[in-house]
Design a protein around this motif. Structure first.
Motif, mmCIF file in Angstrom:
data_model
loop_
_atom_site.group_PDB
_atom_site.id
_atom_site.type_symbol
_atom_site.label_atom_id
_atom_site.label_comp_id
_atom_site.label_asym_id
_atom_site.label_seq_id
_atom_site.Cartn_x
_atom_site.Cartn_y
_atom_site.Cartn_z
ATOM 1 N N SER A 1 0.857 -1.191 0.000
ATOM 2 C CA SER A 1 0.000 0.000 0.000
ATOM 3 C C SER A 1 0.885 1.231 0.000
ATOM 4 O O SER A 1 1.999 1.204 0.521
ATOM 5 C CB SER A 1 -0.888 0.032 1.245
ATOM 6 N N ILE A 2 0.357 2.316 -0.533
ATOM 7 C CA ILE A 2 1.102 3.580 -0.532
ATOM 8 C C ILE A 2 0.898 4.265 0.823
ATOM 9 O O ILE A 2 -0.161 4.137 1.444
ATOM 10 C CB ILE A 2 0.664 4.482 -1.714
ATOM 11 N N THR A 3 1.901 4.984 1.278
ATOM 12 C CA THR A 3 1.812 5.747 2.528
ATOM 13 C C THR A 3 1.508 7.208 2.205
ATOM 14 O O THR A 3 1.518 7.610 1.034
ATOM 15 C CB THR A 3 3.139 5.670 3.299
ATOM 16 N N ASN A 4 1.281 8.010 3.228
ATOM 17 C CA ASN A 4 1.084 9.455 3.019
ATOM 18 C C ASN A 4 2.330 10.080 2.386
ATOM 19 O O ASN A 4 2.212 10.940 1.519
ATOM 20 C CB ASN A 4 0.735 10.147 4.334
ATOM 21 N N ALA A 5 3.501 9.632 2.831
ATOM 22 C CA ALA A 5 4.747 10.135 2.235
ATOM 23 C C ALA A 5 4.824 9.732 0.765
ATOM 24 O O ALA A 5 5.312 10.505 -0.081
ATOM 25 C CB ALA A 5 5.952 9.607 3.000
ATOM 26 N N GLY A 6 4.338 8.529 0.441
ATOM 27 C CA GLY A 6 4.328 8.072 -0.946
ATOM 28 C C GLY A 6 3.399 8.903 -1.816
ATOM 29 O O GLY A 6 3.718 9.214 -2.965
ATOM 30 N N ILE A 7 2.251 9.279 -1.256
ATOM 31 C CA ILE A 7 1.311 10.134 -1.996
ATOM 32 C C ILE A 7 1.939 11.497 -2.274
ATOM 33 O O ILE A 7 1.848 12.017 -3.390
ATOM 34 C CB ILE A 7 -0.016 10.268 -1.228
ATOM 35 N N LYS A 8 2.609 12.044 -1.278
ATOM 36 C CA LYS A 8 3.284 13.339 -1.443
ATOM 37 C C LYS A 8 4.386 13.228 -2.505
ATOM 38 O O LYS A 8 4.527 14.097 -3.369
ATOM 39 C CB LYS A 8 3.860 13.788 -0.105
ATOM 40 N N TYR A 9 5.147 12.144 -2.449
ATOM 41 C CA TYR A 9 6.212 11.913 -3.423
ATOM 42 C C TYR A 9 5.632 11.773 -4.832
ATOM 43 O O TYR A 9 6.169 12.331 -5.800
ATOM 44 C CB TYR A 9 7.001 10.659 -3.038
ATOM 45 N N LEU A 10 4.518 11.041 -4.957
ATOM 46 C CA LEU A 10 3.858 10.849 -6.250
ATOM 47 C C LEU A 10 3.419 12.187 -6.839
ATOM 48 O O LEU A 10 3.594 12.441 -8.033
ATOM 49 C CB LEU A 10 2.662 9.911 -6.105
ATOM 50 N N LYS A 11 2.859 13.053 -6.007
ATOM 51 C CA LYS A 11 2.432 14.374 -6.491
ATOM 52 C C LYS A 11 3.628 15.173 -7.008
ATOM 53 O O LYS A 11 3.545 15.812 -8.057
ATOM 54 C CB LYS A 11 1.715 15.139 -5.380
ATOM 55 N N GLY A 12 4.733 15.127 -6.288
ATOM 56 C CA GLY A 12 5.938 15.823 -6.741
ATOM 57 C C GLY A 12 6.469 15.245 -8.041
ATOM 58 O O GLY A 12 6.891 15.978 -8.942
ATOM 59 N N TYR A 13 6.454 13.925 -8.144
ATOM 60 C CA TYR A 13 6.916 13.255 -9.359
ATOM 61 C C TYR A 13 6.016 13.622 -10.537
ATOM 62 O O TYR A 13 6.494 13.866 -11.644
ATOM 63 C CB TYR A 13 6.923 11.744 -9.145
#
Length: 145
Positions: free
Chosen positions: A81-93
């Motif tokens: 599963s994606i974490t909150n940090a992963g969601i933030k990273y995805l948005k930046g990417y």
């Protein structure tokens, strides 16, 4: 990268990370399910071992989390599963990719205009075609002019 056998283009392995995060932002998946979905996106040459190493690294970086899924038949499987940090990273990417898309759009505009300027148009009739159009032969062997 171009595959010489069938001349198709395989998705770059450099883009697998945002696709993993994007897929996991919608639903948690087992590694094999994730692999199948990535293949459907065009990651045909993705090695299973490399995928699982990447998943473990993303978990270390706290972009993903996993838990053992003991439901169903067979051995337990990890569900990612994606974490909150992963969601933030995805948005930046995604923002970075949007900038790259702008650069790629500029590249292809320049690339297209290069061919329009320096390559002969394929729509122009050549001299042989013009001659053939002027001198058509009738069935009886006489020429039209």
């Amino acid at each position: 990268m171009v595959n010489q056998d069938n001349q198709s283009i395989n998705a770059s392995k450099n883009f697998v990370l945002p696709f993993i995060l994007l897929l996991l932002s919608k639903v948690s998946l087992h590694g094999y399910e994730l692999s199948q979905k990535l293949e459907a996106f065009g990651f045909k040459t993705l090695d299973q071992g490399n995928l699982y190493r990447l998943l473990r690294q993303l978990e270390k970086d706290e972009l993903l989390s996993s838990e053992w899924d003991t439901n169903g038949s067979g051995p337990a499987k990890r569900r990612y599963s994606i974490t909150n940090a992963g969601i933030k990273y995805l948005k930046g990417y995604a923002n970075q990719l949007e900038s790259y898309q702008s650069l790629l759009d500029q590249f292809f505009k320049m690339y297209s205009s290069f061919f329009e300027l320096y390559m002969p148009s394929f729509h122009k009739k050549d001299t042989i075609e013009k001659v053939n159009n002027r001198q058509r032969r009738n069935d009886d062997g006489t020429e039209e002019k």
